[in-house]
Write an enzyme that holds these catalytic residues in place. Sequence first.
Site, short mmCIF file in Angstrom:
data_model
loop_
_atom_site.label_atom_id
_atom_site.label_comp_id
_atom_site.label_asym_id
_atom_site.label_seq_id
_atom_site.Cartn_x
_atom_site.Cartn_y
_atom_site.Cartn_z
N GLY A 47 21.60 50.29 31.22
CA GLY A 47 22.82 49.53 31.15
C GLY A 47 22.64 48.00 31.12
CE1 TYR A 234 34.55 48.08 42.56
CE2 TYR A 234 33.63 48.99 44.71
CZ TYR A 234 33.70 48.67 43.18
OH TYR A 234 32.44 48.96 42.42
CE LYS A 243 29.48 50.86 42.38
NZ LYS A 243 28.47 51.09 41.38
CB VAL A 274 33.99 37.39 34.92
CG1 VAL A 274 34.71 37.69 33.90
CG2 VAL A 274 34.60 36.59 36.17
P1 NAI Z 1 29.40 45.89 32.45
O1 NAI Z 1 30.29 46.72 31.72
O2 NAI Z 1 29.00 44.60 32.07
O3 NAI Z 1 27.86 46.79 32.03
C1 NAI Z 1 27.72 48.11 32.01
C2 NAI Z 1 26.52 48.46 30.92
O4 NAI Z 1 26.53 50.10 31.26
C3 NAI Z 1 26.46 48.12 29.79
O5 NAI Z 1 25.22 47.75 29.49
C4 NAI Z 1 26.88 49.50 28.80
O6 NAI Z 1 26.33 49.43 27.54
C5 NAI Z 1 26.17 50.61 29.83
N1 NAI Z 1 26.90 51.95 29.55
C6 NAI Z 1 27.96 52.25 29.97
N2 NAI Z 1 27.95 53.53 29.55
C7 NAI Z 1 26.85 53.82 29.05
C8 NAI Z 1 26.11 55.05 28.68
N3 NAI Z 1 26.75 56.20 28.59
N4 NAI Z 1 24.79 55.08 28.18
C9 NAI Z 1 24.34 54.03 28.02
N5 NAI Z 1 24.80 52.79 28.73
C10 NAI Z 1 26.06 52.72 29.18
O7 NAI Z 1 29.13 46.50 33.88
P2 NAI Z 1 28.68 45.60 35.27
O8 NAI Z 1 29.77 45.15 36.20
O9 NAI Z 1 27.69 44.67 35.02
O10 NAI Z 1 28.45 46.94 36.19
C11 NAI Z 1 27.15 47.37 36.40
C12 NAI Z 1 26.84 47.92 37.63
O11 NAI Z 1 27.19 46.85 38.89
C13 NAI Z 1 27.97 48.93 38.04
O12 NAI Z 1 27.38 50.12 38.73
C14 NAI Z 1 28.87 48.11 38.83
O13 NAI Z 1 29.80 48.97 39.81
C15 NAI Z 1 27.97 47.36 39.69
N6 NAI Z 1 28.37 46.13 40.30
C16 NAI Z 1 29.35 45.50 39.60
C17 NAI Z 1 29.90 44.40 40.20
C18 NAI Z 1 30.68 43.36 39.42
O14 NAI Z 1 31.60 42.54 39.95
N7 NAI Z 1 31.01 43.25 38.14
C19 NAI Z 1 29.85 43.91 41.66
C20 NAI Z 1 28.84 44.82 42.47
C21 NAI Z 1 28.48 45.99 41.54
#
Ligand code: NAI
Length: 397
Positions: A47, A234, A243, A274
Amino acid sequence: MQIKPSIRSNIFTNSHPLGCQAYIHSLFKEASFFSPFEGPKNVLIIGGSSGYGLSSRITLAVNAKANTWNVSFESRPKGERTGSAGWWNNIFFQQEADRLGTYHKDFVGDAFSQSMKQEVIENLKEKNVKIDLIIYSLAAGARSHPQTGELVRSTLKAIGEPVEGKTIDIAERSIKELVVGAASEQEIQDTIFVMGGEDWEDWVKQLSQAEVLNEGVKAISYTYIGSKNNAKIYREGTIGRAKDDLEKHGKSIDDYLKKSHHGEGLISVSKAVVTKASVFIPRIPFYVSTMFEVMKKHGVHETITQHKHRLFADMVYGSKRLVDDQGRIRIDHYEMQPDIQKEIQTLSDAYENEKIFQLEGTQQFIDEFYQINGFYLPGVDYEQDVDLEHLATLEPR
Ligand code: NAI
């Protein structure tokens, strides 16, 4: 052709390739001012094309001089369709990283699938590489069941009672009232299946059994706790259950890696930022806008890349690790300070209408949402035609 922003229900349906190039360039430039640190040599990011995975990849590549392998699920450009921002992020990451003299590899496809796990393992074996750090940073809406092939979808719902609230419609610059329904038991289980920790543990064990993990290897994933400001949607909702499951698997990965490689499994409680995944969550746009306003005022605002640099330099590889009673790394401590949370709550109550658009925090939230999709980047001429046909010949490496 000219590319203009296209947004539906707070989701971008296109991206601007040259804007993504400028965005990636700005993240590399930002990281170049951060301090170097002794970290992992070889990192696998699941990811890593956007959000937290991308910022982790950049700080580890720039500040720890790590080699990186990234798995992401992104769409390529086709005809008039621009391709997803993450597609371009992968391509322009590689271009920027060329200057670092390290090795970087991208796999585009489904991380949940067995074939992707196999492909990554084969590449590591071929290159005779052992991984020092596995980052699991997926935010996915669906996952195919490994046995039945059935596509299971996650939902962002409340548990028990429906929740009423407001969110920001970014494209319309308006406030929308919303009711987030209560999830059925099946929807809760499905969300755990997609966003929980089972697949993370599967990755770790398969990599270990294939003997592509180094002694002392670490595995880390990102969770969010938040406060009563956003708890109902959440942490107390379906995503919160997922989570809980991720954190439970984190403990079991920790036990496993300790025994097998003298390594460790880690959970980092990260701050709200964001990203394409977070903006889509009801109420979060409101919360993040007011959070930006308050944290900037108190001088504790961090960009996404600063946050991940501090995580790895200080808390994962450095000596300033803050953990809670459940062993989770609490890099979210600035956001969670009681006085900061109190002020966010007061501001949200006072501005829970069109007045929210007067806040600088809201403007920053909106700008960042456009920027992660390649729009509103300084120096990019959005009136210029983009040669998509030529850009479509670029492939992730
Ligand atoms: P994002 O949407 O920016 O990135 C998600 C990533 O997952 C991307 O690289 C996408 O290509 C990949 N992805 C999704 N489905 C896939 C699949 N089937 N196969 C391969 N790659 C796949 O999301 P974000 O926000 O960076 O989230 C990442 C983690 O961080 C999550 O677990 C989220 O819950 C956690 N998180 C996010 C916060 C936030 O405020 N954005 C806060 C705290 C934790």
